[in-house]
Design an enzyme around this catalytic site. Structure first.
Site, PDB file in Angstrom:
ATOM      1  N   ASP A 127      -8.157  -0.002 -24.595  1.00 27.02           N
ATOM      2  CA  ASP A 127      -8.920   0.437 -23.426  1.00 27.02           C
ATOM      3  C   ASP A 127      -8.013   1.487 -22.699  1.00 27.02           C
ATOM      4  O   ASP A 127      -6.995   1.918 -22.889  1.00 27.02           O
ATOM      5  CB  ASP A 127      -8.903  -0.810 -22.717  1.00 27.02           C
ATOM      6  CG  ASP A 127      -7.569  -1.632 -22.165  1.00 27.02           C
ATOM      7  OD1 ASP A 127      -7.452  -2.874 -22.812  1.00 27.02           O
ATOM      8  OD2 ASP A 127      -6.520  -1.125 -21.956  1.00 27.02           O
ATOM      9  N   GLU A 148       2.907  -7.063   8.718  1.00 23.83           N
ATOM     10  CA  GLU A 148       3.334  -5.688   8.245  1.00 23.83           C
ATOM     11  C   GLU A 148       4.085  -5.430   7.281  1.00 23.83           C
ATOM     12  O   GLU A 148       4.632  -4.249   6.981  1.00 23.83           O
ATOM     13  CB  GLU A 148       3.899  -5.049   9.684  1.00 23.83           C
ATOM     14  CG  GLU A 148       2.939  -5.045  11.170  1.00 23.83           C
ATOM     15  CD  GLU A 148       1.745  -4.204  10.722  1.00 23.83           C
ATOM     16  OE1 GLU A 148       0.669  -4.585  10.658  1.00 23.83           O
ATOM     17  OE2 GLU A 148       1.808  -2.987  10.207  1.00 23.83           O
ATOM     18  N   PRO A 199       0.867  -1.131   0.050  1.00 27.72           N
ATOM     19  CA  PRO A 199       0.057  -0.073  -0.069  1.00 27.72           C
ATOM     20  C   PRO A 199       0.857   1.316  -0.060  1.00 27.72           C
ATOM     21  O   PRO A 199       0.367   2.400  -0.215  1.00 27.72           O
ATOM     22  CB  PRO A 199      -0.877  -0.176   1.294  1.00 27.72           C
ATOM     23  CG  PRO A 199      -0.262  -1.361   2.014  1.00 27.72           C
ATOM     24  CD  PRO A 199       0.578  -2.062   1.284  1.00 27.72           C
ATOM     25  N   ARG A 231      -2.900  -9.535 -20.083  1.00 25.03           N
ATOM     26  CA  ARG A 231      -3.891  -9.327 -21.329  1.00 25.03           C
ATOM     27  C   ARG A 231      -3.390  -8.331 -22.511  1.00 25.03           C
ATOM     28  O   ARG A 231      -3.941  -8.514 -23.512  1.00 25.03           O
ATOM     29  CB  ARG A 231      -4.960  -8.842 -20.625  1.00 25.03           C
ATOM     30  CG  ARG A 231      -4.828  -7.565 -20.045  1.00 25.03           C
ATOM     31  CD  ARG A 231      -5.974  -6.964 -19.071  1.00 25.03           C
ATOM     32  NE  ARG A 231      -7.121  -6.635 -20.100  1.00 25.03           N
ATOM     33  CZ  ARG A 231      -7.134  -5.285 -20.834  1.00 25.03           C
ATOM     34  NH1 ARG A 231      -6.262  -4.547 -20.792  1.00 25.03           N
ATOM     35  NH2 ARG A 231      -8.185  -5.126 -21.475  1.00 25.03           N
TER      36      ARG A 231
HETATM   37  N1  LIG Z   1      -2.692  -1.828  -2.017  1.00 21.93           N
HETATM   38  C1  LIG Z   1      -1.782  -3.223  -2.031  1.00 21.93           C
HETATM   39  S1  LIG Z   1      -1.153  -3.343  -3.466  1.00 21.93           S
HETATM   40  C2  LIG Z   1      -1.570  -3.902  -0.797  1.00 21.93           C
HETATM   41  C3  LIG Z   1      -0.747  -4.777  -0.767  1.00 21.93           C
HETATM   42  C4  LIG Z   1      -0.898  -5.390   0.500  1.00 21.93           C
HETATM   43  N2  LIG Z   1      -1.865  -4.638   1.308  1.00 21.93           N
HETATM   44  O1  LIG Z   1      -2.235  -3.488   0.317  1.00 21.93           O
END
Ligand SMILES: NC(=S)c1ccno1
Length: 242
Positions: free
Chosen positions: A172, A115, A88, A157
């Site tokens: 796309d 984590e 994330p 793809r």
């Molecule tokens: N948003 C992503 S890529 C992710 C990986 C692990 N947790 O959220």
């Protein structure tokens, strides 16, 4: 194209062999190897994680296990792979990235859990191959597997002979609002890379400050637009001085 995925849940990647992607694999348009990270552990419990330096919730994935696994998988083919780490705290994944990766000969996806993976794994790998920490969106999954599946599909793809109609591909189209900083766990020094001193100081205020600074610096570097959306009171004068 060859894609390898390292994960502690190999079965999570089973869908990659279904439907459109499954057919592309059968036709040899793409090869996909899924590897269980625990195969590179050496203890009876097959441990892959440990507690974080500097304290805090959760566990961090161990650098030594990951280091061995990546060395081994990367060596399976002559081409230098591009390492993709779904997180994330990564750079947003988008179609432009998918198009760029579709031109690669090899991709390795490192799927973290808990984590996350000790930061030194990424820093060490970057000495030998291109590394990208990438996010599929400003939300947190339980692990990187679903993100890897998403990105594998977005890339595959685009490869010749995968989509029934090639013309479809041509036609796309995030607690404090900041990215998290790097994580570390034992050993204190690994492959000449040491854990930042502040995380071993026991000074919780300093650790909090350091983590905020790391988050700010990473956000400024990777997602500057997130700073534009922060309410003014969120950034104190120390933050602004960075
Ligand atoms: N948003 C992503 S890529 C992710 C990986 C692990 N947790 O959220």
């Amino acid at each position: 194209m060859r894609i390898d995925v390292l994960t502690i849940f190999p079965d999570y990647l089973a869908p990659v062999r279904e439907a459109l992607l499954g057919k592309a694999i059968e036709r040899g348009r793409i090869s996909v190897g899924v590897h269980d990270l625990r195969d590179w552990t050496h203890d009876v419990h097959r441990s892959v994680d440990d507690s974080p330096y500097g304290g805090g919730p959760g566990m961090v994935m161990k650098p030594d296990v990951w280091g061995e696994a990546l060395d081994s998988v990367a060596a399976e083919a002559a081409e230098t792979p591009r390492l993709v780490v779904p997180t994330p705290a990564g750079v947003p994944f988008d179609q432009r990235t998918a198009r760029r990766w579709a031109r690669e000969e090899r991709l390795i996806f490192a799927c973290g859990r808990y984590e996350g993976i000790d930061q030194r794994v990424i820093d060490d790998a970057a000495r030998r191959m291109p590394v990208e920490e990438v996010s599929i969106g400003d939300y947190v999954l339980v692990g990187g597997e679903v993100a890897a599946l998403t990105m594998i599909e977005a890339v595959a793809r685009l490869l010749p002979g995968v989509l029934g109609n090639p013309a479809s591909a041509e036609q796309d189209s995030f607690s404090d609002g900041l990215l998290e900083g790097p994580s570390y766990t034992r050993p204190e020094t690994w492959r000449g890379l040491s854990v930042p001193d502040v995380l071993r100081s026991g000074d919780h205020a300093a650790v909090r400050r350091w983590r905020r600074e790391q988050g700010l610096e990473r956000t400024l570097r990777r997602r500057p637009e997130l700073l534009d959306t922060l309410p003014p009171e969120e950034l104190d004068e120390h933050d602004r001085a960075l």
